[in-house]
Design an enzyme around this catalytic site. Sequence first.
Site, short mmCIF file in Angstrom:
data_model
loop_
_atom_site.label_atom_id
_atom_site.label_comp_id
_atom_site.label_asym_id
_atom_site.label_seq_id
_atom_site.Cartn_x
_atom_site.Cartn_y
_atom_site.Cartn_z
N HIS A 56 0.77 -1.06 -0.09
CA HIS A 56 -0.09 0.07 0.00
C HIS A 56 0.79 1.22 -0.16
CE1 HIS A 56 -3.35 -2.48 1.03
NE2 HIS A 56 -4.06 -1.60 0.85
N ASN B 4 8.00 -4.65 3.43
CA ASN B 4 6.59 -4.52 3.56
C ASN B 4 6.24 -4.67 4.97
OD1 ASN B 4 3.96 -3.50 2.93
ND2 ASN B 4 3.47 -5.67 1.89
#
Length: 304
Positions: free
Chosen positions: A153, A185
Site C-alpha cells: 500500500h 513491507n
Amino acid sequence: MTRKWQLLALGLVLGLTTVCASFVAGFYSHHEIASRRLQQLIQEDPYAYYISPKIYKVFSFFRTKDEADHRLRQIMKYGFPGLDDLRLYSDFVLSYDRRNRVAHWVCEHLQVDALQSGQVSRQRASYRPDLTVPSNFRSTLADYHRSGFDRGHLAAAGNHRGLQSHCNETFFLTNIAPQIGRGFNSGAWNKLEIYVRDLTLRFGSVYVCTGPLYKPKQRTGGKLSVEFEMIGLSMVAVPTHFFKVIIVESKLPLGKPYMEGYVLPNTALPDGLNLRSFLCDIREIEHYAGLKFFDGCFEISVNK
Ligand SMILES: *[C@@H]1O[C@H](CO)[C@@H](O)[C@H](O)[C@H]1NC(C)=O
C-alpha cells in the site's frame, strides 16, 4: 393626502424589497448552479479542482458546504506535488503514472478519529484494479500473482479506518506498488507507517505524501543509469525506493508545521534498524521524483 403618500411609500418599499429579494435569490441560484457545474467538472477532470479556488473566490459569499469537496481541500491543503493524471478518492488523492503503472504520489490527511474506529477491518476489503484507468495503462491482479513481490500500500489501509469504504479504496491497485515482502513491507516500511500513525496520535493532524522512486546507480566508468524490474504482462515497474514526506501540524496556536522526509530502499532490510537512518533531505526526494512538496513549510534538519 397623507394616506395617498403612505400607500405610495408602502408600495415603494414593497417593490424595493421584491427587487432585492429576487436579486439575492437569483445570485444564490446562480451560485448553486455554478458550484454544481464545478463539482461535475471536478469529477470529470481534477484539473478543474486545481483552479477552482480562484473561481470560488469570486463568490465565496455563499460558500456551499459540500462534504467531499471540503475533505479534498483539507487533504491538499499544502498544495499538489505534481499534476499528472490526478485521481480523487474519498479519503486520499493520487497522481497516477501511466507509464510505470504505479502512482507518482498519494496524499493523505491523518486525524485521530480515523485511526481508532473499531468497526472497519481490512479483512473485509480486497485488492482490485481501478477500472477508471484505461485498460492499457492499468495494473491487474495477474501482474502481481507469483511475481515474488507483495502488493504494498502507498496510502496505508490502517490510516483509513473511519469508514469501511475508505479502507476499501486503499486496495485499488492504483494505490499499490510491488514491494519486497519480508524485511520491507512487513518490516521497515510497516514501522514507518506505524511511526506516522503515532505522530498523528501525538499531534492530532498529520499530512503524508507517499510514492515510489527510481534512483540511478553509478556504473563502472562513473556513468549513472536507472535499472528496475517490471512484473506481469502490464509491465508494472518495481520501484528501487519508496519515500514518505510527512508534515506535522503543531498543536500550539502560533506553532508552525514542520516536515520530514524518509527514503527506504525496496530491499529486505535487517530488523532493528533505526528509522531515523532513513531521514532524507526533501530537496533530494524532489530531485529524484520530479515533484515539489509543501512549499513554505519548515523542514527539520537532517541530523542523524
Ligand atoms: C468493501 O469491500 C468488500 C469486498 O470487496 C465488499 O464486500 C464490501 O461491500 C465493501 N464495503 C464498502 C462499504 O464499500
